[in-house]
Design a protein around this motif. Structure first.
Motif: not given
Length: 104
Positions: A56-84
């Motif tokens: 109760e009564g506690a809070s954090i004060v913060a200043e915004v530095i920047e908005n951005g995008k992180g590194e690209k993450k790759i998702i890869y799906h495959h099904k063996r022997r099916k060509g998917y």
């Protein structure tokens, strides 16, 4: 002195002048000051206050530095022997915050 604060469902350890990378906050513009009042734990010197669920009564004060995008993450799906094969990717948006003050 530090605090454990909840921002957008994630918990962060906030110390003065620490930089926190949190999920993208839509209303945050660089240079803007934000206040977060969901403080779950607060430590001052040897005294520890644990909230049930928040301190109760506690809070954090913060200043915004920047908005951005992180590194690209790759998702890869495959099904063996099916060509998917499917290759997808995405970049998570983030907001960097600098903690300016911890109010008890």
């Amino acid at each position: 002195m530090y605090a454990i604060v909840e921002i957008k469902g994630f918990q962060y350890r906030a110390e003065k002048n620490a930089v926190l990378r949190v999920p993208y906050l839509k209303t945050a513009e660089p240079g803007q000051t934000l206040t977060f009042d969901k403080v779950l734990l607060l430590r001052e010197e040897e005294e520890i206050k644990v909230g049930q669920p928040v301190v109760e009564g506690a809070s954090i004060v913060a200043e915004v530095i920047e908005n951005g995008k992180g590194e690209k993450k790759i998702i890869y799906h495959h099904k063996r022997r099916k060509g998917y094969r499917v290759k997808k990717g995405y970049r998570e948006s983030y907001t960097d915050l600098r903690v300016t003050d911890i109010l008890a």
